[in-house]
Design a protein around this motif. Structure first.
Motif, PDB file in Angstrom:
ATOM      1  N   ARG A 183     -55.384  31.238 -28.845  1.00  0.00           N
ATOM      2  CA  ARG A 183     -55.395  29.947 -28.169  1.00  0.00           C
ATOM      3  C   ARG A 183     -55.447  30.156 -26.658  1.00  0.00           C
ATOM      4  O   ARG A 183     -56.132  29.440 -25.939  1.00  0.00           O
ATOM      5  CB  ARG A 183     -54.152  29.142 -28.554  1.00  0.00           C
ATOM      6  N   PHE A 184     -54.727  31.198 -26.193  1.00  0.00           N
ATOM      7  CA  PHE A 184     -54.728  31.494 -24.760  1.00  0.00           C
ATOM      8  C   PHE A 184     -56.129  31.865 -24.299  1.00  0.00           C
ATOM      9  O   PHE A 184     -56.627  31.378 -23.282  1.00  0.00           O
ATOM     10  CB  PHE A 184     -53.746  32.638 -24.485  1.00  0.00           C
TER      11      PHE A 184
ATOM     12  N   ALA B  60     -49.178  31.399 -47.684  1.00  0.00           N
ATOM     13  CA  ALA B  60     -50.328  30.955 -46.895  1.00  0.00           C
ATOM     14  C   ALA B  60     -51.436  31.997 -46.949  1.00  0.00           C
ATOM     15  O   ALA B  60     -52.615  31.662 -46.820  1.00  0.00           O
ATOM     16  CB  ALA B  60     -49.906  30.706 -45.456  1.00  0.00           C
TER      17      ALA B  60
ATOM     18  N   GLN C  44     -59.437  26.326 -17.875  1.00  0.00           N
ATOM     19  CA  GLN C  44     -58.575  26.155 -16.710  1.00  0.00           C
ATOM     20  C   GLN C  44     -59.260  26.683 -15.451  1.00  0.00           C
ATOM     21  O   GLN C  44     -59.148  26.096 -14.381  1.00  0.00           O
ATOM     22  CB  GLN C  44     -57.263  26.912 -16.932  1.00  0.00           C
TER      23      GLN C  44
ATOM     24  N   LEU D 253     -46.029  36.977 -37.179  1.00  0.00           N
ATOM     25  CA  LEU D 253     -46.271  35.643 -37.731  1.00  0.00           C
ATOM     26  C   LEU D 253     -47.155  34.800 -36.825  1.00  0.00           C
ATOM     27  O   LEU D 253     -48.119  34.198 -37.272  1.00  0.00           O
ATOM     28  CB  LEU D 253     -44.944  34.901 -37.939  1.00  0.00           C
ATOM     29  N   GLY D 254     -46.815  34.744 -35.525  1.00  0.00           N
ATOM     30  CA  GLY D 254     -47.506  33.796 -34.662  1.00  0.00           C
ATOM     31  C   GLY D 254     -48.228  34.413 -33.500  1.00  0.00           C
ATOM     32  O   GLY D 254     -48.898  33.697 -32.748  1.00  0.00           O
TER      33      GLY D 254
ATOM     34  N   ALA E 103     -52.249  33.956 -33.291  1.00  0.00           N
ATOM     35  CA  ALA E 103     -52.720  32.598 -33.019  1.00  0.00           C
ATOM     36  C   ALA E 103     -52.466  32.223 -31.565  1.00  0.00           C
ATOM     37  O   ALA E 103     -53.320  31.595 -30.918  1.00  0.00           O
ATOM     38  CB  ALA E 103     -52.013  31.618 -33.957  1.00  0.00           C
ATOM     39  N   VAL E 104     -51.315  32.643 -31.026  1.00  0.00           N
ATOM     40  CA  VAL E 104     -50.997  32.297 -29.634  1.00  0.00           C
ATOM     41  C   VAL E 104     -51.989  32.968 -28.678  1.00  0.00           C
ATOM     42  O   VAL E 104     -52.514  32.345 -27.748  1.00  0.00           O
ATOM     43  CB  VAL E 104     -49.543  32.713 -29.311  1.00  0.00           C
TER      44      VAL E 104
ATOM     45  N   ARG F 103     -58.945  30.991 -25.682  1.00  0.00           N
ATOM     46  CA  ARG F 103     -59.839  29.836 -25.767  1.00  0.00           C
ATOM     47  C   ARG F 103     -59.654  28.912 -24.565  1.00  0.00           C
ATOM     48  O   ARG F 103     -60.599  28.342 -24.072  1.00  0.00           O
ATOM     49  CB  ARG F 103     -59.543  29.060 -27.061  1.00  0.00           C
ATOM     50  N   THR F 104     -58.397  28.747 -24.125  1.00  0.00           N
ATOM     51  CA  THR F 104     -58.140  27.725 -23.103  1.00  0.00           C
ATOM     52  C   THR F 104     -58.263  28.278 -21.695  1.00  0.00           C
ATOM     53  O   THR F 104     -58.459  27.510 -20.757  1.00  0.00           O
ATOM     54  CB  THR F 104     -56.733  27.141 -23.277  1.00  0.00           C
TER      55      THR F 104
END
Lengths: 100, 192
Positions: B180-181, B75, B188, B172-173, B176-177, B183-184
């Motif tokens: 996303r946190f 990737a 909230q 790896l992740g 991104a996590v 951004r959101t």
């Protein structure tokens, strides 16, 4: 004895199926042919291990076959995620899909 | 295994076919998928040879984790192979043949498959087989060896594997996590 014959025939059929999905995974023109071929090969492995367990009188191989089935599923999902998003944590950009 | 005389041969043939295909293919994604099949086949072969725990490790590490790591690498880079040297080379071929020949020669000294007089069956295995029931009292001797006789060893291994898992997951992740946190979270707060 008849049971052994049936199990043996099933084993041969599974091995033939493994060969067929192997051909598809080598020849398969698109990415999705290959992912599907690997997934189907994993399923055949699960069945083969189960059959061998019963053929050799050790049905406890069945536990191993179940774990392979789970691992095969998780692996396929991971491969799909990489193909779609490029990483494992990817989700759809659609707001309804947010996990937080 | 006397019940299935040809199964070793068939599985080994599949392994050889996959190995040649992996070398010949230019599409690296296909090569990674084929390596996954290779691991599953090796695992089946180990199961047929009664090495169930080895087979389990091979399926988890070979077909699971390393496929994922290879895909993660693809990737980030190109998934098409561009060989720099295509011409035939003699010295590498000779080196590979010599190494392979030495390995095959070494197998002649190994005990026959399933030989009960092999050294591995006369070191500590008889002691475990005789004393597990009195010492530990669990029916599975492999479990007794892993969890009690070599308990500290297993404990250290588990720590290492947990640390490695956390590290790999973050690599790896993790990014991104966290993104996303970030951004959101404002959304909230607006909703409250």
């Amino acid at each position: 004895m008849t049971g052994t014959g049936v199990l043996g025939a099933a084993t041969i059929a599974i091995v033939v199926c493994m060969g067929l999905s192997l051909i598809r995974s080598i020849a398969g023109p698109t990415v999705f042919d290959r992912i599907l071929a690997v997934n189907s090969f994993g399923t055949k492995t699960v069945l083969l291990i189960a059959l061998i367990g019963y053929l050799s009188g050790r049905p406890d191989f069945l536990d191993l076959a179940l774990v392979y089935a789970l691992m095969n599923f998780v692996g396929t999902v991971a491969a799909m995620k990489f193909t779609r998003f490029g990483d494992l944590a990817g989700v759809e950009d659609d707001d309804s899909e947010e996990i937080f | 295994m006397s019940d299935l005389p040809g199964i070793h041969l068939v599985l080994f043939t599949f392994l050889a076919v996959i190995a040649i295909a992996v070398i010949r293919l230019k599409d690296l994604f296909a090569a990674v998928m084929l390596m996954g099949i290779f691991s599953l086949l090796s695992a089946s072969l180990f199961t047929v040879m009664d090495a169930v725990d080895v087979a389990f490790t091979e399926a988890a590490v070979g077909a699971g984790i390393s496929t994922i790591l290879m895909l993660a690498t693809l990737a980030l880079t190109d998934s098409e192979e561009h060989p720099a040297h295509n011409r035939f080379r003699v010295v590498p071929l000779l080196a590979v043949l010599a190494t392979g020949g030495a390995l095959v020669y070494a197998t002649f000294d190994m005990p026959r498959y399933g030989d009960p007089s092999a050294p591995i069956h006369h070191y500590v295995a008889p002691h475990y087989l005789e004393h597990t029931d009195d010492d530990i009292g669990v029916p599975n001797i492999v479990t007794a060896v892993l969890a009690s006789y070599r308990g500290y060893d297993t404990w250290g291994e588990t720590t290492v594997i947990l640390t490695a898992c956390v590290g790999v997951l973050l690599l790896l992740g993790g990014h991104a996590v966290v993104e996303r946190f970030r951004r959101t979270t404002p959304g909230q707060e607006d909703g409250e």
